[in-house]
Design an enzyme around this catalytic site. Structure first.
Site, PDB file in Angstrom:
ATOM      1  N   LEU A  80       0.801  -1.240  -0.020  1.00 55.51           N
ATOM      2  CA  LEU A  80      -0.054  -0.014  -0.111  1.00 55.51           C
ATOM      3  C   LEU A  80       0.907   1.170   0.080  1.00 55.51           C
ATOM      4  CD1 LEU A  80      -2.594  -0.839   2.511  1.00 55.51           C
ATOM      5  CD2 LEU A  80      -2.961  -1.012   0.227  1.00 55.51           C
ATOM      6  N   GLU A 113     -10.202   0.608   8.028  1.00 53.97           N
ATOM      7  CA  GLU A 113      -9.902  -0.310   9.063  1.00 53.97           C
ATOM      8  C   GLU A 113      -8.699  -0.315   9.545  1.00 53.97           C
ATOM      9  OE1 GLU A 113      -9.652  -4.323   7.194  1.00 53.97           O
ATOM     10  OE2 GLU A 113      -9.737  -3.171   5.432  1.00 53.97           O
ATOM     11  N   LYS A 115      -4.753  -1.042  10.743  1.00 62.10           N
ATOM     12  CA  LYS A 115      -3.706  -1.603   9.857  1.00 62.10           C
ATOM     13  C   LYS A 115      -2.800  -2.576  10.721  1.00 62.10           C
ATOM     14  CE  LYS A 115       0.306  -1.011   6.641  1.00 62.10           C
ATOM     15  NZ  LYS A 115       1.029  -1.995   7.181  1.00 62.10           N
ATOM     16  N   CYS A 416      36.238  15.989  -4.683  1.00 64.62           N
ATOM     17  CA  CYS A 416      35.557  14.646  -4.222  1.00 64.62           C
ATOM     18  C   CYS A 416      36.560  14.222  -3.147  1.00 64.62           C
ATOM     19  CB  CYS A 416      35.643  13.582  -5.221  1.00 64.62           C
ATOM     20  SG  CYS A 416      35.193  11.849  -5.039  1.00 64.62           S
ATOM     21  N   CYS A 419      38.440  10.829  -4.418  1.00 74.20           N
ATOM     22  CA  CYS A 419      39.345  10.646  -5.588  1.00 74.20           C
ATOM     23  C   CYS A 419      40.351  11.912  -5.635  1.00 74.20           C
ATOM     24  CB  CYS A 419      38.951  10.122  -6.994  1.00 74.20           C
ATOM     25  SG  CYS A 419      37.795  11.150  -7.673  1.00 74.20           S
ATOM     26  N   CYS A 434      31.048  14.330  -8.511  1.00 77.22           N
ATOM     27  CA  CYS A 434      32.398  14.054  -8.826  1.00 77.22           C
ATOM     28  C   CYS A 434      32.590  13.971 -10.223  1.00 77.22           C
ATOM     29  CB  CYS A 434      32.845  12.991  -7.906  1.00 77.22           C
ATOM     30  SG  CYS A 434      34.663  12.090  -8.426  1.00 77.22           S
TER      31      CYS A 434
END
Length: 691
Positions: A80, A113, A115, A416, A419, A434
């Site tokens: 759901l 109702e 769950k 980055c 690297c 990067c």
């Protein structure tokens, strides 16, 4: 940022999903898990081109555990979608009205109702006798627990007056009192203590010895059905009453509501009773009452359009932000992650949280609008953690009064951390990426992890840890290296996998066998597994359906490199494919043609599953334009696809049929120029046999 978020959601929720469904030892609460899926759905709705095949919207449950037989469900057991606010519920009902083209004055009843927080179960009866019982499993195939279910007193072994074929679906659970008594007995016997009633119920039902199940106090609520040889009723409420009359326990709080305020009042009433019910619930489920309307609305990939779970609020907690780390994803996205002083939130210890991107940390959204009243987040701040809405918890707010004097504004790195390559934020993008590509170890490893993920190749025994280990030692550098592992490290080779730490002869052979088994791969999974930016589960399936076979798809990717070509025009005419996704596809196939072709040569790529072939529009490419008066565009598209048609967003030489409503403009003119057949909505409905 969105792509990185979806990747992280897919990875961690996949592990949480297995822990919940296969191991009965959840690492996230049910409330958090469902809320994380809602976060994923929100991102997918905003960025449909990024939808991943292994996202929470794509998987149901987990693969059946070893030790049990397998049963394929005649009809899939769906999940759901979730609502967390009153606005979500209002939007859900409004969406149904839009889809069905129902005005605000037309009556629209729904049911409500509790769950139940338990284990989903499907019971198949034929000629009034219980034939077999199966868990949800992955939604397609579940575990055969028939022998265990036959020991449960609340489940009828035979039915009087039922349809010849009837699949009843519901939830197995354990009451609070029974759970406490069970744990007392377990402790006295020195046996396993269960963490909560849901774990206890799941563990009790999934016993290899039915006598153990017989001794456990399991209960059952019926709330749905699968295959039936005859309708149970015309409405959801009538069908539930029919199940109750047949002898199945149904929840006494089930009721029918005629308005959204009635739904919300029912939700509030059930929430108020939550502590006194005697069993665990985590929300209220709303379903459209009219079954004919349910049929018209149909299904998404894993959820029905006519039902939603309104979840109870998740918990909040305050803790201190001790640091901010940067994670690099497979597409190079740099994502900041908060490192927190560990705090317990709703029974789970939280030590990190997503910070989304540099704008979020600075106190603004993607449009530059202030959030948190413009307050930025700094290391040392006391932050409010919300355990519902992300793969790891997210930070909702901070307390400026408790900010230390030493706290300074945080700056996103421009290189980055993995690297050292420049990290660039392109105009219109919310994240830095990067530029190192495959020389960046983080991107290389994450791409390999994606390749073997659940919704991609899903190779048993080759998970994230194994991929990291093999990559670190130089055993695999690209996806195709996976399919040569046996040649390089199998029997007779100088270095063998069986001699590697943590491996043995049997586990090594099992991995080789699992790899060989996955050489046969559906086209949609392969397209997704390639890890092309902007290509997720939905778009991968859409491309597979449109082109049908790998050869046709691969040829199109080559021919479409020329933006003036018919192949390019066809690609961007596919409904859901725009210039951004198209360019990403073409760039990847141009830059990595040799690698992709070498990989494909090692595989048995299965054509896309054929859709309906017995309809007058099966296999035809159709386009809708103008205003449809008897159904919404969404319903028209869903119905056309269900009949085997391909729905495109623009007219091309390959268009077979244009359905033009009032206000049709350039598409109708182009269709006339190309000689494409044009019909109106009434003719379309007559063609497909719809009233």
């Amino acid at each position: 940022m969105a792509e990185r978020e979806l990747a992280r959601l897919a990875g961690i929720l996949s592990r949480a999903n297995d822990a919940y469904h296969r191991e009965d030892a959840p690492i996230l609460s049910d409330a958090e898990f469902d809320a994380l899926r809602q976060r994923n759905a929100a991102i997918e709705a905003r960025f449909p081109q990024l939808v991943r095949d292994d996202s929470p919207s794509a998987f149901l449950g987990a693969a059946p555990a070893e030790g049990f037989g397998k049963i394929r469900h005649a009809r899939r057991m769906l999940s759901l979608s979730n609502a967390f606010t009153e606005e979500d519920v209002t939007d859900f009902v409004a969406g149904i009205r839009r889809f069905l083209n129902l005005g605000p004055d037309r009556p629209l009843a729904l049911t409500a109702e509790p769950k139940i927080d338990g284990l989903s179960l499907s019971l198949r009866y034929e000629n009034g006798r219980l034939l077999h019982a199966a868990t949800r499993g992955d939604g397609e195939t579940g575990e055969d627990v028939t022998a265990n279910v036959r020991t449960m007193a609340e489940i009828p072994q035979s039915l009087a007056g039922a349809p010849t074929i009837l699949e009843v679906r519901g939830e197995v659970y354990m009451s609070h009192a029974d759970f406490a008594a069970l744990n007392t007995r377990q402790a006295e016997n020195g046996a396993k203590i269960f963490a909560n009633p849901r774990n206890a119920a799941a563990g009790s039902l999934r016993q290899l010895d039915p006598e153990i199940t017989r001794a456990r106090p399991l209960r059952f609520f019926a709330y749905a059905w699968g295959e039936t040889s005859a309708p149970l009723a015309d409405t959801q409420s009538g069908a539930i009453a029919r199940l109750r009359a047949l002898g199945f326990p149904t929840n006494p709080l089930f009721c029918r509501c005629d308005t959204v305020p009635e739904l919300l009042a029912t939700y509030a009433g059930i929430e108020a009773q939550r502590a006194s019910l005697g069993y665990d619930i985590d929300g209220v489920v709303y379903k459209l009452d009219d079954l004919a309307y349910q049929d018209r609305l149909g299904l998404r990939s894993t959820t029905p359009r006519w039902a939603i779970a309104h979840k109870f609020p998740a918990e909040l907690a305050w803790t201190q932000l001790e640091g901010i780390d940067i994670q690099v994803g497979r597409t190079g996205a740099l994502s900041p992650v908060a490192r927190l002083k560990p705090v317990t939130v709703g029974g789970v210890v939280v030590s990190n949280a997503t910070l989304h991107n540099e704008d979020y940390i600075a106190g603004r959204d993607s449009r530059g609008t202030p959030i948190r009243e413009g307050r930025d987040i700094r290391v040392g701040d006391w932050v409010q953690v919300y355990r519902a809405g992300d793969v790891i918890p997210k930070i909702r707010d901070l307390d400026p009064a408790r900010r230390p004097d030493t706290a300074i504004p945080w700056q996103m790195p421009d290189h980055c951390p993995e690297c050292g390559s420049p990290a660039i934020r392109e105009p219109g993008d919310s994240v830095r990426r990067c530029t190192g590509g495959m020389i960046c170890p983080a991107q290389a490893v994450e791409r390999l992890k994606h390749f073997v993920s659940r919704a991609a190749f899903d190779i048993e025994g080759l998970g994230a840890k194994q991929v990291e280990s093999f990559w670190r030692d130089g055993w695999i550098a690209s996806p195709r290296d996976i399919f040569t592992l046996k040649e390089r490290f199998g029997p007779g080779q100088p270095r063998q996998l069986k001699n590697r730490e943590g491996w043995g002869e049997k586990s090594a052979q099992n991995l080789f066998d699992a790899i060989d088994e996955k050489r046969r791969i559906p086209l949609a999974r392969l397209i997704f597994a390639l890890g092309i930016r902007h290509v997720g589960e939905t778009s991968g399936g859409m491309l597979a359906t449109h082109y049908g076979s790998w050869d046709a798809f691969r040829s199109a990717m080559s021919d479409a490199q020329d933006s003036e070509s018919a192949a390019y025009a066809e690609l961007i005419s596919i409904d859901g494919v725009g210039p951004v996704m198209a360019q990403s596809l073409l760039t990847s196939f141009q830059a990595e043609a040799a690698e992709i072709d070498a990989l494909a040569a090692m595989l048995d790529i299965q054509p896309a599953e054929a859709r309906a072939t017995d309809s007058p529009v099966a296999g035809k490419t159709v386009v809708f334009t103008g205003t449809l008066e008897r159904m919404t565009r969404a319903e028209a598209k869903a119905r056309a696809e269900a009949l085997g048609a391909k729905v495109a967003g623009s007219v091309s030489a390959k268009t077979d049929l244009l359905i033009a409503g009032p206000g049709a403009g350039s598409k109708a003119k182009k269709a006339a120029d190309l000689g494409v057949e044009v019909i109106d909505e009434d003719q379309w409905l007559a063609l497909i046999g719809a009233s």
